[in-house]
Design a protein around this motif. Structure first.
Motif, short mmCIF file in Angstrom:
data_model
loop_
_atom_site.label_atom_id
_atom_site.label_comp_id
_atom_site.label_asym_id
_atom_site.label_seq_id
_atom_site.Cartn_x
_atom_site.Cartn_y
_atom_site.Cartn_z
N PHE A 136 -18.33 14.99 -10.74
CA PHE A 136 -17.59 16.15 -10.24
C PHE A 136 -17.70 16.20 -8.71
CE2 PHE A 136 -19.93 17.34 -14.20
CZ PHE A 136 -18.86 17.25 -15.08
N PRO A 137 -17.05 15.28 -8.00
CA PRO A 137 -17.24 15.15 -6.55
C PRO A 137 -16.77 16.38 -5.76
CG PRO A 137 -15.45 13.74 -7.31
CD PRO A 137 -16.08 14.31 -8.53
N ASP A 138 -17.53 16.70 -4.72
CA ASP A 138 -17.16 17.83 -3.87
C ASP A 138 -16.03 17.50 -2.91
OD1 ASP A 138 -18.43 16.31 -1.94
OD2 ASP A 138 -20.03 17.76 -1.56
N THR A 139 -15.50 16.30 -3.02
CA THR A 139 -14.32 15.91 -2.24
C THR A 139 -13.04 16.15 -3.03
OG1 THR A 139 -14.59 13.65 -3.06
CG2 THR A 139 -15.56 14.16 -0.91
N SER A 140 -13.18 16.59 -4.28
CA SER A 140 -12.03 16.82 -5.14
C SER A 140 -11.68 18.30 -5.20
CB SER A 140 -12.32 16.32 -6.56
OG SER A 140 -11.29 16.73 -7.44
N ASN A 141 -10.41 18.60 -4.95
CA ASN A 141 -9.96 19.99 -5.06
C ASN A 141 -10.00 20.51 -6.49
OD1 ASN A 141 -9.59 20.55 -2.35
ND2 ASN A 141 -7.50 19.72 -2.33
N ASP A 142 -10.08 19.60 -7.47
CA ASP A 142 -10.18 20.01 -8.87
C ASP A 142 -11.42 20.86 -9.13
OD1 ASP A 142 -7.90 18.56 -9.41
OD2 ASP A 142 -8.98 16.85 -10.28
N PHE A 143 -12.45 20.69 -8.30
CA PHE A 143 -13.71 21.38 -8.52
C PHE A 143 -13.98 22.47 -7.48
CE2 PHE A 143 -14.13 16.96 -10.06
CZ PHE A 143 -14.03 17.27 -11.42
N LYS A 144 -13.03 22.70 -6.58
CA LYS A 144 -13.19 23.72 -5.55
C LYS A 144 -13.27 25.10 -6.21
CE LYS A 144 -13.13 25.38 -1.33
NZ LYS A 144 -14.41 25.50 -0.68
#
Length: 159
Positions: free
Chosen positions: A63-71
């Motif tokens: 769940f990378p913090d570079t992905s807006n999917d997880f913002k």
């Protein structure tokens, strides 16, 4: 039966005008966790411990913090997905032991609610989730109320 142990650790900076989420519950307080998701350090530490025990890397990999999917995502969703990920490899949770390090607010009265929420998310018995809270005696970033940390150890089993 195959048993595996995992260890997780997470830390977040605390800031004003942020929400404080710990163990899947919202805690009204003047400061909250700064993070890409909701900043729930306890859930993040548990996710890392589960993934590590299953030898499946860490929370940032999945769940990378570079992905807006997880913002701004609710960390309970990440925890449920983590449980599903390790289940795909045939693992189930035996038990969890965790510690939250935070100077304020005091958490002891909120721990039973955290246990209940986490047990529901992971579909395990509430008795299999230990949560402890401690301060750092005003030492370090936790003691200065600049941040929050959590540790988790898990035992998972296959078969």
């Amino acid at each position: 039966m195959k048993l595996r142990v995992g260890f997780g650790y997470d830390v977040h900076q605390l800031g004003f005008n942020e929400e404080l989420w710990i163990g899947g519950i919202h805690i009204p307080f003047e400061k909250g966790s700064i993070g890409h998701s909701d900043g729930d350090v306890l859930i993040h530490a548990i996710c890392d411990a589960l993934l590590g025990a299953a030898n499946m890397r860490d929370i940032g990999f999945h769940f990378p913090d570079t992905s807006n999917d997880f913002k701004g995502i609710d960390s309970k969703i990440l925890l449920k997905r983590t449980v599903d990920i390790i289940a795909e490899k045939g693992y189930s949770i035996n038990n969890i032991d965790s510690t939250i390090c935070l100077e304020k607010p005091k958490l002891k009265n909120l721990i039973p609610e955290m246990q209940s929420v986490l047990a529901q998310v992971m579909n395990i018995d509430i008795e299999d989730i230990a949560i402890k809270a401690t301060t750092t005696e005003k030492l370090g970033f936790v003691g200065k109320q600049e941040g929050i940390a959590a540790y988790a150890t898990v035992l998972i089993q296959k078969g």
